[in-house]
Design a protein around this motif. Structure first.
Motif, PDB file in Angstrom:
ATOM      1  N   GLY A 192       0.915  -0.836  -0.138  1.00 42.35           N
ATOM      2  CA  GLY A 192      -0.565  -0.232   0.464  1.00 42.35           C
ATOM      3  C   GLY A 192       0.784   1.018  -0.340  1.00 42.35           C
ATOM      4  O   GLY A 192      -0.038   2.440  -0.329  1.00 42.35           O
ATOM      5  N   LEU A 193       1.588   1.470   1.133  1.00 38.94           N
ATOM      6  CA  LEU A 193       3.088   2.458   0.838  1.00 38.94           C
ATOM      7  C   LEU A 193       3.470   2.296  -0.852  1.00 38.94           C
ATOM      8  O   LEU A 193       2.988   3.667  -1.286  1.00 38.94           O
ATOM      9  CB  LEU A 193       3.812   2.680   1.964  1.00 38.94           C
ATOM     10  CG  LEU A 193       3.193   2.368   3.374  1.00 38.94           C
ATOM     11  CD1 LEU A 193       4.279   1.983   4.593  1.00 38.94           C
ATOM     12  CD2 LEU A 193       2.865   3.908   3.675  1.00 38.94           C
TER      13      LEU A 193
ATOM     14  N   ASN B 216      -6.543   4.458  -5.575  1.00 39.28           N
ATOM     15  CA  ASN B 216      -5.198   4.164  -6.600  1.00 39.28           C
ATOM     16  C   ASN B 216      -5.031   2.597  -5.344  1.00 39.28           C
ATOM     17  O   ASN B 216      -4.115   1.532  -6.343  1.00 39.28           O
ATOM     18  CB  ASN B 216      -4.487   5.391  -6.421  1.00 39.28           C
ATOM     19  CG  ASN B 216      -5.063   6.625  -7.342  1.00 39.28           C
ATOM     20  OD1 ASN B 216      -5.521   6.209  -7.956  1.00 39.28           O
ATOM     21  ND2 ASN B 216      -4.592   7.298  -7.142  1.00 39.28           N
ATOM     22  N   ILE B 217      -4.525   2.471  -4.332  1.00 37.81           N
ATOM     23  CA  ILE B 217      -3.490   1.392  -3.930  1.00 37.81           C
ATOM     24  C   ILE B 217      -4.805   0.700  -4.104  1.00 37.81           C
ATOM     25  O   ILE B 217      -4.182  -0.929  -3.914  1.00 37.81           O
ATOM     26  CB  ILE B 217      -3.717   1.290  -2.145  1.00 37.81           C
ATOM     27  CG1 ILE B 217      -2.388   2.910  -1.948  1.00 37.81           C
ATOM     28  CG2 ILE B 217      -3.381   0.664  -1.328  1.00 37.81           C
ATOM     29  CD1 ILE B 217      -3.110   3.325  -0.751  1.00 37.81           C
ATOM     30  N   ILE B 218      -5.940   0.712  -3.738  1.00 39.89           N
ATOM     31  CA  ILE B 218      -6.941  -0.694  -3.786  1.00 39.89           C
ATOM     32  C   ILE B 218      -7.146  -1.236  -5.331  1.00 39.89           C
ATOM     33  O   ILE B 218      -6.738  -1.902  -5.985  1.00 39.89           O
ATOM     34  CB  ILE B 218      -8.415  -0.209  -3.935  1.00 39.89           C
ATOM     35  CG1 ILE B 218      -8.882  -0.313  -2.183  1.00 39.89           C
ATOM     36  CG2 ILE B 218      -9.345  -1.334  -4.154  1.00 39.89           C
ATOM     37  CD1 ILE B 218      -9.669   0.055  -1.584  1.00 39.89           C
ATOM     38  N   GLU B 219      -6.361  -0.306  -6.435  1.00 39.60           N
ATOM     39  CA  GLU B 219      -7.099  -0.429  -7.958  1.00 39.60           C
ATOM     40  C   GLU B 219      -5.657  -1.341  -8.206  1.00 39.60           C
ATOM     41  O   GLU B 219      -5.591  -2.470  -9.068  1.00 39.60           O
ATOM     42  CB  GLU B 219      -6.925   0.423  -8.752  1.00 39.60           C
ATOM     43  CG  GLU B 219      -6.604   0.559 -10.987  1.00 39.60           C
ATOM     44  CD  GLU B 219      -6.820   2.438 -10.739  1.00 39.60           C
ATOM     45  OE1 GLU B 219      -6.142   1.996 -12.368  1.00 39.60           O
ATOM     46  OE2 GLU B 219      -7.192   3.028 -10.358  1.00 39.60           O
TER      47      GLU B 219
ATOM     48  N   ASN C 268      -5.257  -5.697  -9.388  1.00 37.36           N
ATOM     49  CA  ASN C 268      -4.741  -5.393 -10.587  1.00 37.36           C
ATOM     50  C   ASN C 268      -3.492  -6.814 -10.832  1.00 37.36           C
ATOM     51  O   ASN C 268      -2.961  -6.523 -11.475  1.00 37.36           O
ATOM     52  CB  ASN C 268      -3.955  -3.411 -11.399  1.00 37.36           C
ATOM     53  CG  ASN C 268      -4.448  -3.059 -11.974  1.00 37.36           C
ATOM     54  OD1 ASN C 268      -5.554  -3.253 -12.244  1.00 37.36           O
ATOM     55  ND2 ASN C 268      -4.210  -2.020 -11.972  1.00 37.36           N
ATOM     56  N   ALA C 269      -2.681  -7.022  -9.045  1.00 37.36           N
ATOM     57  CA  ALA C 269      -1.804  -7.436  -9.261  1.00 37.36           C
ATOM     58  C   ALA C 269      -2.886  -9.164  -8.601  1.00 37.36           C
ATOM     59  O   ALA C 269      -1.802  -9.909  -8.417  1.00 37.36           O
ATOM     60  CB  ALA C 269      -1.107  -6.716  -8.273  1.00 37.36           C
TER      61      ALA C 269
ATOM     62  N   LEU D 108      -6.213  -4.150   4.614  1.00 35.55           N
ATOM     63  CA  LEU D 108      -6.241  -2.383   4.518  1.00 35.55           C
ATOM     64  C   LEU D 108      -6.990  -2.120   5.680  1.00 35.55           C
ATOM     65  O   LEU D 108      -6.902  -1.197   5.604  1.00 35.55           O
ATOM     66  CB  LEU D 108      -6.677  -2.490   2.907  1.00 35.55           C
ATOM     67  CG  LEU D 108      -6.190  -1.586   2.523  1.00 35.55           C
ATOM     68  CD1 LEU D 108      -5.327  -0.297   2.842  1.00 35.55           C
ATOM     69  CD2 LEU D 108      -6.307  -1.368   0.696  1.00 35.55           C
ATOM     70  N   ARG D 109      -8.397  -2.646   5.219  1.00 36.69           N
ATOM     71  CA  ARG D 109      -9.645  -2.076   6.025  1.00 36.69           C
ATOM     72  C   ARG D 109      -9.147  -1.545   7.806  1.00 36.69           C
ATOM     73  O   ARG D 109      -9.450  -0.677   8.567  1.00 36.69           O
ATOM     74  CB  ARG D 109     -10.478  -2.603   6.051  1.00 36.69           C
ATOM     75  CG  ARG D 109     -12.218  -1.851   6.552  1.00 36.69           C
ATOM     76  CD  ARG D 109     -12.984  -3.197   7.029  1.00 36.69           C
ATOM     77  NE  ARG D 109     -13.625  -3.129   4.881  1.00 36.69           N
ATOM     78  CZ  ARG D 109     -13.983  -4.706   5.487  1.00 36.69           C
ATOM     79  NH1 ARG D 109     -13.838  -5.436   6.695  1.00 36.69           N
ATOM     80  NH2 ARG D 109     -14.044  -5.289   4.545  1.00 36.69           N
TER      81      ARG D 109
END
Length: 76
Positions: A13-14, A35-38, A42-43, A56-57
């Motif tokens: 995330g960082l 953006n981090i979730i996107e 993608n990965a 993450l939550r």
């Protein structure tokens, strides 16, 4: 294994939030989180996301409770 997974989610995330300094972390906003979730989307496949997103939550909740995040961010 649990600690390693949480560390992975935090570090990823960082990295993908382009956060390299504490002040940048304090400025994290909903757009940055999206953006981090996107990047995770993608990965990772859907099964992995089902594991990663709750972690993450929890990380975001912790950052808010510790008054690290300046802005109130809805934590789904």
């Amino acid at each position: 294994a649990t600690v390693d997974l949480h560390e992975y989610v935090f570090r990823y995330g960082l990295k993908h939030g382009c956060i390299t300094e504490y002040d940048q972390l304090k400025q994290l906003n909903p757009e940055g989180i999206a953006n981090i979730i996107e990047e995770f989307s993608n990965a990772c496949n859907n099964n992995s996301l089902a594991t990663i997103l709750p972690i993450l939550r929890n990380i975001l909740r912790f950052l808010h409770e510790e008054h690290i995040l300046k802005q109130i961010i809805p934590v789904w």
